[in-house]
Design a protein around this motif. Structure first.
Motif, PDB file in Angstrom:
ATOM      1  N   GLY A  11      15.348 -21.621   6.226  1.00  0.00           N
ATOM      2  CA  GLY A  11      16.000 -20.382   5.420  1.00  0.00           C
ATOM      3  C   GLY A  11      15.922 -21.024   4.127  1.00  0.00           C
ATOM      4  O   GLY A  11      16.066 -20.176   3.147  1.00  0.00           O
ATOM      5  N   GLU A  12      16.429 -22.311   3.615  1.00  0.00           N
ATOM      6  CA  GLU A  12      16.453 -22.836   2.445  1.00  0.00           C
ATOM      7  C   GLU A  12      15.185 -23.511   1.719  1.00  0.00           C
ATOM      8  O   GLU A  12      14.920 -23.895   0.658  1.00  0.00           O
ATOM      9  CB  GLU A  12      17.258 -24.050   2.554  1.00  0.00           C
ATOM     10  N   ARG A  61      10.245 -20.434   3.863  1.00  0.00           N
ATOM     11  CA  ARG A  61      11.171 -19.473   4.022  1.00  0.00           C
ATOM     12  C   ARG A  61      10.671 -18.388   4.491  1.00  0.00           C
ATOM     13  O   ARG A  61       9.348 -17.807   3.704  1.00  0.00           O
ATOM     14  CB  ARG A  61      12.277 -19.341   3.048  1.00  0.00           C
ATOM     15  N   MET A  79      13.857 -12.382   3.446  1.00  0.00           N
ATOM     16  CA  MET A  79      14.868 -11.255   4.164  1.00  0.00           C
ATOM     17  C   MET A  79      15.110 -10.174   3.122  1.00  0.00           C
ATOM     18  O   MET A  79      15.811 -10.482   2.001  1.00  0.00           O
ATOM     19  CB  MET A  79      15.866 -12.007   4.900  1.00  0.00           C
ATOM     20  N   ARG A  84      20.462  -7.389   5.795  1.00  0.00           N
ATOM     21  CA  ARG A  84      21.696  -8.065   5.597  1.00  0.00           C
ATOM     22  C   ARG A  84      21.586  -9.202   6.539  1.00  0.00           C
ATOM     23  O   ARG A  84      22.799 -10.108   6.320  1.00  0.00           O
ATOM     24  CB  ARG A  84      23.155  -6.784   5.944  1.00  0.00           C
ATOM     25  N   ILE A  85      21.113  -9.388   7.445  1.00  0.00           N
ATOM     26  CA  ILE A  85      20.948 -10.276   8.391  1.00  0.00           C
ATOM     27  C   ILE A  85      20.332 -11.483   7.728  1.00  0.00           C
ATOM     28  O   ILE A  85      19.189 -11.346   7.162  1.00  0.00           O
ATOM     29  CB  ILE A  85      20.282 -10.105   9.757  1.00  0.00           C
ATOM     30  N   GLU A  86      20.698 -12.721   7.986  1.00  0.00           N
ATOM     31  CA  GLU A  86      20.104 -13.635   7.177  1.00  0.00           C
ATOM     32  C   GLU A  86      18.752 -14.497   7.723  1.00  0.00           C
ATOM     33  O   GLU A  86      18.167 -15.332   7.185  1.00  0.00           O
ATOM     34  CB  GLU A  86      21.252 -14.889   7.130  1.00  0.00           C
ATOM     35  N   SER A  87      18.602 -14.155   9.007  1.00  0.00           N
ATOM     36  CA  SER A  87      17.396 -14.735   9.854  1.00  0.00           C
ATOM     37  C   SER A  87      16.966 -14.157  10.931  1.00  0.00           C
ATOM     38  O   SER A  87      17.649 -13.182  11.421  1.00  0.00           O
ATOM     39  CB  SER A  87      17.900 -16.201  10.159  1.00  0.00           C
TER      40      SER A  87
END
Length: 242
Positions: A175-176, A214, A217, A220-223
């Protein structure tokens, strides 16, 4: 090992796996079962019809996923990493998927299924942080585990470094990550590393990655779920290679 379900059994027969026997539950009918019987006859695999009670004991309970069919199969062949690196890729650059600490057998099976469908050349699994290739994984893979080469390695970091030496670019899903998936160079020899949903790729394996990628997105959900994220990444690579 038992393979449960009509499509996984068909795929195992088509792949020429060493099936010792196929069991049908009494009263189960349909064109798909006739196809299984036909393939079994061609392969010389005996079939047996069992009463419901005996069949349910064989499958470990009344599992709807079995769909009235269970095949007894030899364990899935496990390759060495060197075997995967030597597989002839024809005109397609090498494309592998490595799993880091994914312990849910359904996720592992789903990733194997997506990898086979996306045309990946092999899967790399750590020996100690991955569930065994049981019938649960086989069912989740819909039989794909009988088609795509799977290697198990003692140390994933060492395996990734070896792949880098062989000229394969290591891209970790994170994600980062600084690289947007949709800008990833999918044409080069590539291995995508997928980490667990809880902690992602372990730090020692992150250090072995050439870049961190990454998936954008917009909600609102991060993953995403690990198997879904893996599928998105693999199909983006395949899209670029078409």
């Amino acid at each position: 090992m038992n393979i449960h379900g009509r499509n996984p059994v068909i795929e195992a027969l088509k792949a020429g796996k060493e099936i010792s026997k196929i069991y049908f539950r009494y009263g189960t009918h349909g064109q798909v079962l006739k196809q299984i019987e036909h393939l079994a006859r061609k392969a010389g695999v005996p079939t047996v019809t069992l009463p419901k009670q005996k069949f349910d004991r064989l499958e470990g309970g009344n599992d709807p996923a079995a769909q009235g069919v269970v095949a007894l199969i030899e364990d899935v062949r496990i390759y060495e990493l060197d075997d995967l690196l030597e597989i002839e890729k024809e005109q397609d650059p090498p494309f592998f998927v490595a799993l880091d600490s994914i312990t849910d057998p359904h996720n592992v099976g789903a990733i194997i299924r997506s990898a086979e469908c996306a045309g990946a050349h092999g899967i790399i699994l750590p020996k100690h942080d991955t569930p065994p290739l049981t019938d649960v994984v086989m069912k989740a893979s819909a039989g794909a585990a009988t088609h795509i080469p799977i290697a198990k390695v003692t140390n994933l970091r060492t395996a990734l470094e070896k792949m880098k030496t062989a000229g394969i670019w290591i891209a970790g899903l994170a994600g980062e990550g600084e690289v947007d998936l949709f800008t990833l160079d999918g044409f080069k020899p590539l291995c995508i590393v997928v980490g667990s949903e809880g902690r992602g790729i372990r730090p020692t394996n992150l250090k072995a990655c050439d870049e961190l990628v990454r998936i954008p997105m917009w909600g609102r959900i991060e993953s995403l779920n690990a198997s879904v994220a893996a599928a998105v990444a693999m199909y983006e690579v395949r899209r670029k290679r078409v």
